[in-house]
Write an enzyme that holds these catalytic residues in place. Structure first.
Site, PDB file in Angstrom:
ATOM      1  N   CYS A 280       0.790  -1.232   0.000  1.00  0.00           N
ATOM      2  CA  CYS A 280       0.000   0.000   0.000  1.00  0.00           C
ATOM      3  C   CYS A 280       0.822   1.281   0.000  1.00  0.00           C
ATOM      4  O   CYS A 280       1.973   1.300   0.404  1.00  0.00           O
ATOM      5  CB  CYS A 280      -0.968   0.084   1.160  1.00  0.00           C
ATOM      6  SG  CYS A 280      -1.917  -1.420   1.391  1.00  0.00           S
TER       7      CYS A 280
ATOM      8  N   GLY B 218       0.519  -0.259  -4.943  1.00  0.00           N
ATOM      9  CA  GLY B 218      -0.685  -1.072  -4.820  1.00  0.00           C
ATOM     10  C   GLY B 218      -1.641  -0.784  -5.951  1.00  0.00           C
ATOM     11  O   GLY B 218      -1.911   0.378  -6.240  1.00  0.00           O
TER      12      GLY B 218
ATOM     13  N   ASN C  37      -0.322   1.504   5.717  1.00  0.00           N
ATOM     14  CA  ASN C  37       0.676   0.760   4.942  1.00  0.00           C
ATOM     15  C   ASN C  37       1.488  -0.070   5.927  1.00  0.00           C
ATOM     16  O   ASN C  37       2.074   0.482   6.851  1.00  0.00           O
ATOM     17  CB  ASN C  37       1.586   1.733   4.185  1.00  0.00           C
ATOM     18  CG  ASN C  37       2.794   1.060   3.542  1.00  0.00           C
ATOM     19  OD1 ASN C  37       3.834   1.668   3.383  1.00  0.00           O
ATOM     20  ND2 ASN C  37       2.672  -0.196   3.172  1.00  0.00           N
ATOM     21  N   GLY C  38       1.495  -1.397   5.719  1.00  0.00           N
ATOM     22  CA  GLY C  38       2.247  -2.288   6.604  1.00  0.00           C
ATOM     23  C   GLY C  38       1.376  -3.462   7.009  1.00  0.00           C
ATOM     24  O   GLY C  38       0.261  -3.616   6.525  1.00  0.00           O
TER      25      GLY C  38
ATOM     26  N   TYR D 202      13.956  -2.257  -3.989  1.00  0.00           N
ATOM     27  CA  TYR D 202      12.970  -2.575  -5.016  1.00  0.00           C
ATOM     28  C   TYR D 202      11.709  -1.720  -5.025  1.00  0.00           C
ATOM     29  O   TYR D 202      11.298  -1.222  -6.076  1.00  0.00           O
ATOM     30  CB  TYR D 202      12.584  -4.059  -4.892  1.00  0.00           C
ATOM     31  CG  TYR D 202      11.419  -4.432  -5.767  1.00  0.00           C
ATOM     32  CD1 TYR D 202      11.534  -4.398  -7.159  1.00  0.00           C
ATOM     33  CD2 TYR D 202      10.193  -4.783  -5.219  1.00  0.00           C
ATOM     34  CE1 TYR D 202      10.457  -4.712  -7.963  1.00  0.00           C
ATOM     35  CE2 TYR D 202       9.113  -5.106  -6.020  1.00  0.00           C
ATOM     36  CZ  TYR D 202       9.250  -5.067  -7.394  1.00  0.00           C
ATOM     37  OH  TYR D 202       8.193  -5.363  -8.191  1.00  0.00           O
TER      38      TYR D 202
END
Ligand code: SF4
Length: 467
Positions: A9, A35, A109-110, A249
């Site tokens: 996300c 996402g 996010n996570g 990445y």
């Protein structure tokens, strides 16, 4: 089919920005790489929250004037890739709810590493979960702990444990926070007189905002009618464990993440890789687009020509990709085509940033050989990935991680490479000098720093409701 882990996300928050929702939608476009399953925005206006979200890319969810119909000068936006909970409309964020403190919206996010225990503890106290995503835990913690003022909200953030970068929107304020170990990124800036937070600075560039600094691990930044102020909610300040895979990445090459520009960091990692694993070769070819920056560094390090020997077709969607060996090979050909004139008769070094399952890499090796490459040497700009992530990145099961199942020689043989070299963990972390221990390396080392167990600290006493 994707040979890379996937992120979980991207988030953006705006406060005191006129017509905040269309601006948030613009910012979400820049975060789309984090996402692609669903997108959503919640705004606050006249003491109420308004939300619009749906499945798909930002461009389709917010086609037409969908964002313009969300009123207000404060907004929180989210793009989702599911790691905890399935990909469904119910799990699309921002999630909203109403509790003792009024309405609240959450964009996360996570992954909460302790989510199962937290969920069990909350359910045993009567919580009724509406989704299967761990992000909903934030709403239940707010309600369960009657967290209304900033300090009380800080307490529930401490209970949640890693990993999170979260934005909470209330009718009267917006709160942005990172967990005390700072796994996931979150940056802070301004747009005119307004304030902005986002997962990456590329969202700021998109909307014309000015980057100021990162939200610190364990910090919650509160935007309200009095401006901006911070609270540190952690009991102590541990050494951070910032996700190194963000730099390797996930993050866009042009962002600023953890104080680094990912493109330049990846280039440095390629130079180090060349020092550790030089190849006797004629040309360096990146796996597009992920290996691009590291391959440039590798070529620099050995003074070899850098060439685009593989061209990626950006218009092939994931829907074309189906299981089965033949379908996979066809999909690889659809996604990447070899530039024959670059590789014919040459000793090629193929460079990528990481190697997870190896399926795409092996197919690309075959394609290069059938296009006339004399030798193919594979170089990977991170260590062998042997362990899954529990902090918000979607990894295959441990058994499906190539480096978990096989040793280096077996991987080389399986992928049919003439040689194989991974950047060492020491080489990778050494790129950060004294900051080396401020990064998470669990998926390579197998050592997991954060083992939170805070569900036992939830308020134990419930007020019985007389029947
Ligand atoms: S385990 Fe790997 S992917 Fe997960 S947070 Fe740590 S470095 Fe990032």
């Amino acid at each position: 089919m994707n040979d890379h882990p996937r992120d979980a996300c991207g988030v953006i928050g705006l406060y005191n920005v006129p017509e905040a929702a269309p601006v948030a939608a613009l910012g979400l476009h820049a975060l789309q790489h984090r996402g692609q399953e669903s997108a959503g925005i919640a705004t606050s206006h006249a003491g109420r929250l308004h939300v619009y979200k749906g499945m798909g890319l930002v461009s389709s969810v917010f086609a037409g004037d969908a964002a313009r119909r969300l009123p207000g000068s404060a907004a929180v936006g989210h793009v989702r890739y599911s790691t905890a909970g399935e990909s469904s409309a119910a799990n699309a964020q921002p999630l909203t709810g109403r509790y003792a403190g009024g309405e609240a919206a959450v964009a996360h996010n996570g992954n909460l590493a302790d989510s199962q225990r937290l969920c069990n503890a909350l359910c045993s106290g009567g919580a009724l979960f509406q989704t299967t995503t761990d992000s909903e835990i934030f709403l239940h913690l707010l309600a369960h702990e009657l967290a209304v003022n900033d300090k009380e909200i800080g307490r529930i953030l401490a209970l949640a444990g890693p990993a999170f970068a979260v934005i909470l929107l209330f009718p009267d304020r917006l709160i942005a926070a990172r967990d005390p170990l700072g796994y996931r990124p979150l940056v802070l800036g301004h747009l005119g007189d307004g304030l902005v937070v986002a997962s990456e600075t590329c969202a700021f560039d998109q909307i014309g905002a000015v980057f100021e600094r990162e939200v610190e691990p364990g910090e919650m930044v509160i935007f309200d009618e009095n401006g901006r102020h911070s609270l540190f909610f952690a009991e102590n300040t541990p050494t951070p464990a910032r996700c190194l895979l963000e730099l390797i990445y996930f993050a866009r090459p042009d962002s600023l993440v953890f104080g680094e520009t990912p493109h330049l960091f990846r280039r440095r990692s390629g130079i180090k890789l060349a020092q550790e694993h030089p190849a006797d070769a004629d040309v360096v070819v990146p796996i597009p687009d992920s290996g691009m920056s590291a391959a440039m560094g590798y070529a620099d390090g050995l003074n070899l020509p850098f060439e685009r020997g593989l061209i990626r077709n950006h218009y092939v969607g994931r829907s074309f990709i189906s299981p089965g060996q033949e379908a996979r090979a066809a999909a690889v050909r659809m996604k990447n085509n070899v530039v024959r004139a670059v590789v014919r008769g040459k000793r090629v070094v193929l460079v990528d940033d990481s190697l997870i399952r190896g399926t795409t890499t092996s197919a690309l090796g075959r394609e290069l050989r059938s296009a006339g490459a004399r030798e193919v040497h594979l170089r990977i700009a991170c260590p062998p990935t042997r362990h899954p992530c529990i902090y918000g990145v979607d990894f295959p099961r441990r058994e499906d991680l190539l480096a978990h199942r096989l040793d280096l020689e077996a991987i080389r043989t399986l992928l049919n490479m003439d040689s194989l070299g991974y950047l060492s963990l020491e080489g990778l972390t050494g790129l950060f000098g004294n900051d080396a221990d401020t990064f998470c390396t669990s998926c390579w080392s197998g050592e997991y720093r954060a083992a939170p167990g805070r569900s036992d600290r939830l308020k134990a006493e419930f007020i019985p409701i007389p029947l």
